[in-house]
Motif scaffolding. Structure first.
Motif, short mmCIF file in Angstrom:
data_model
loop_
_atom_site.label_atom_id
_atom_site.label_comp_id
_atom_site.label_asym_id
_atom_site.label_seq_id
_atom_site.Cartn_x
_atom_site.Cartn_y
_atom_site.Cartn_z
N GLU A 95 0.82 -1.20 0.00
CA GLU A 95 0.00 0.00 0.00
C GLU A 95 0.86 1.26 0.00
OE1 GLU A 95 -3.25 0.15 -0.29
OE2 GLU A 95 -3.42 -2.04 -0.37
N SER A 135 -6.69 -1.29 -8.38
CA SER A 135 -7.28 -0.36 -7.41
C SER A 135 -6.22 0.64 -6.98
CB SER A 135 -7.80 -1.13 -6.20
OG SER A 135 -8.73 -2.11 -6.58
N SER A 191 -9.89 -5.39 -3.73
CA SER A 191 -8.63 -4.74 -4.10
C SER A 191 -7.98 -5.52 -5.23
CB SER A 191 -7.70 -4.66 -2.89
OG SER A 191 -6.48 -4.03 -3.24
#
Length: 541
Positions: free
Chosen positions: A19, A393, A433
């Motif tokens: 992330e 995503s 995701s």
């Protein structure tokens, strides 16, 4: 006399993992090559070039651009990292003395290593070619021609141009960098366990019909739904495994025997959103450059050509809107996403007999998805968004992509003292995701060298991987403040002199080489603890 520069990074692609994290950084290294040559002239022989390099700076810069008919053109500077590679008050002299007549210029390499913020979104394009999110390296060198300072030759053409020339000259170079984001680092196994969600549902948005028979709210509120989906889904994959579990909790026995599950519907939805300006949540999460460094106060280094049309006021467009979005399904063309269950499916008939721990009614399936939506393009979004294709995503200041799994459950209820049945459809969405997995590289096998080579058989050299290709990222070695990371959780092995033979490992030596970890709660343990969770299935008209 001329000087030129060129940028040669170790790799033109910058790979980031996991992330986006504003507290992490990655390393981008390489060399800036300085070339010095003596120009050829028909009127004079080549002279020795003497140049004084005053400064050499390198900047890594990222930019995000969007264009829609509703909001027009918007450009934003994502980051700007500058490092002075050469900064000396006296300067550094470069000369090609002894190599004036060489065909190739004299070259010097200046090493660089830039820390790149770890929150940056991946490079992407949408709609128009070359508009979207892009990155690049930009180098600037300032130098003085010492030969002109000492005076050109009497018969040189430069004699007439010297009064009009600037004393300090500049040369520039640029290099495009592609930023890629992967779900997991190379050393982590790609197999991920599913995540369980205890969800809240709502009734389908249908027009209220007073004549329609309804399932009592107190019955629907006693239904628990547990959905399991993968933590990450590969954008280059073809299907998603989904598990849906159902049961009732605290429902009376006669009510349990009236309730059926007749149909389940599953859809995979992608939503793309463009913003005219960054949202407040984005500004609080990521350190964007200040307004003084944003267009139009400071133009982008490599803007899209359409920006000049808006800068000149030649295209006013429509009234600005804060955001524009489009939503479409990723299901294949022949996939409806509707699945009929068996008739007389009284799945909850025995739940009241096991009031303490009712049995979960489990439905497992694998939902296919397409790389491109089969639906026809919308003329209003075709220009700015392009084809409806699957994207990872992501969340960026001006462009974001989100995914959801939309699940609908159809229940039927045998009305008491009647032969009629009431039907209700409950819907709920789960965030999904999509991401890119690092492709696994094939193992490099060595080719044995023949003992007696013949003209018919030749030995092919084994291709070696490029240098620095397997180096860890900057964020794995250093913290965001530059301190080196030390993993204290892994103990060092015991010291053993080389002269002493290694003993057979026993329990004491094994404890020093194995790190202790706490096992995570299994799926079965999680299902047993669902009773203590707060959210239950609720209905609302």
């Amino acid at each position: 006399m001329s000087m030129s520069i060129s940028i040669h990074p170790v790799s033109t692609s910058l790979e980031m993992y996991g992330e986006p994290d504003a507290n992490s950084a990655y390393s981008l290294s390489g060399v800036v090559t300085i070339s010095v040559s003596s120009p050829y002239s028909l009127f004079e022989r080549r002279r020795t070039a003497k140049l004084l390099l005053q400064s050499l700076s390198l900047t890594f810069e990222g930019q995000s651009e969007i264009f829609t008919h509703a909001s027009g053109y918007t450009g934003l500077r994502l980051c700007s990292v500058t490092k002075e590679l050469v900064a000396s008050s006296e300067g550094i002299e470069f000369t090609n003395e002894g190599h004036e007549d060489d065909n190739e210029p004299c070259q010097w390499d200046v090493l660089f290593n830039l820390p790149i913020p770890g929150w940056l979104p991946a490079s992407t394009t949408m709609g128009m070619d070359e508009i979207g999110i892009s990155y690049g390296l930009y180098a600037t060198a300032k130098f003085i021609n010492l030969d002109i300072e000492h005076g050109p030759s009497p018969w040189s053409f430069a004699t007439f141009c010297t009064p009009f020339r600037s004393r300090v000259r500049s040369t520039y170079a640029s290099k495009a960098i592609s930023l890629r984001r992967y779900v997991l680092p190379p050393h982590v196994d790609q197999s991920t366990s599913p995540i369980n969600y205890l969800v809240n549902s709502h009734l389908s948005a249908e027009k209220p019909d007073s004549s329609k028979k309804r399932i009592p709210t107190e019955v629907l509120s006693k239904i628990q739904v547990l959905a399991s989906i993968p933590e990450f889904v590969d954008v280059k994959g073809s299907s998603i495994p989904i598990t849906v579990r159902l049961r009732t909790k605290g429902l009376e026995s006669n009510e349990c025997k009236r309730l059926q599950v007749t149909e389940i519907g599953i859809n995979i939805i992608q939503q793309e959103r463009c913003r005219y300006r960054p949202s407040s949540s984005i500004l609080s999460r990521y350190p964007l450059p200040p307004r003084e460094q944003q267009p139009p106060n400071m133009p982008l280094r490599n803007p899209h050509p359409i920006s000049s049309i808006f800068d000149l006021g030649l295209c006013l467009g429509r009234e600005h809107s804060e955001s524009v979005c489009r939503t479409f399904s990723l299901l294949p063309e022949k996939e409806s996403g509707k699945y009929k269950l068996q008739n007389e499916n009284y799945a909850f008939a025995n739940d009241a007999d096991h009031a303490e721990n009712p049995t979960w009614y489990t439905m497992e399936t694998s939902i296919p998805y397409a790389q491109m939506s089969p639906a026809p393009l919308d003329p209003d979004t075709e220009d700015w968004a392009g084809p409806e294709t699957i994207r990872p995503s992501s969340s960026s200041p001006l462009f974001s992509v989100t995914h959801d799994v939309a699940i609908s459950l159809t229940f039927s209820y045998d009305l008491p003292n009647s032969d009629e049945r009431a039907r209700e459809r409950l819907n709920f969405n789960i965030s999904l995701s999509f991401g890119c997995y690092l492709p696994s590289s094939p193992p490099v096998t060595s080719i044995p060298k023949p003992t007696d080579p013949t003209p018919e058989s030749s030995t092919q050299p084994t291709p070696s991987p490029p240098p620095f290709s397997n180096l860890p990222s900057y964020s794995q070695l250093y913290d965001h403040n530059g301190d080196r990371k030390i993993d204290f959780s892994v103990p060092l092995p015991r010291y053993t002199p080389k002269e002493v033979s290694q003993p057979t490992p026993d329990s004491s030596t094994m404890e020093s080489s194995i790190s202790t970890c706490t096992p995570e709660k299994s799926s079965a343990d999680f299902l047993d603890d669902v009773d203590e969770a707060v959210p239950l299935l609720s209905s609302s008209s």
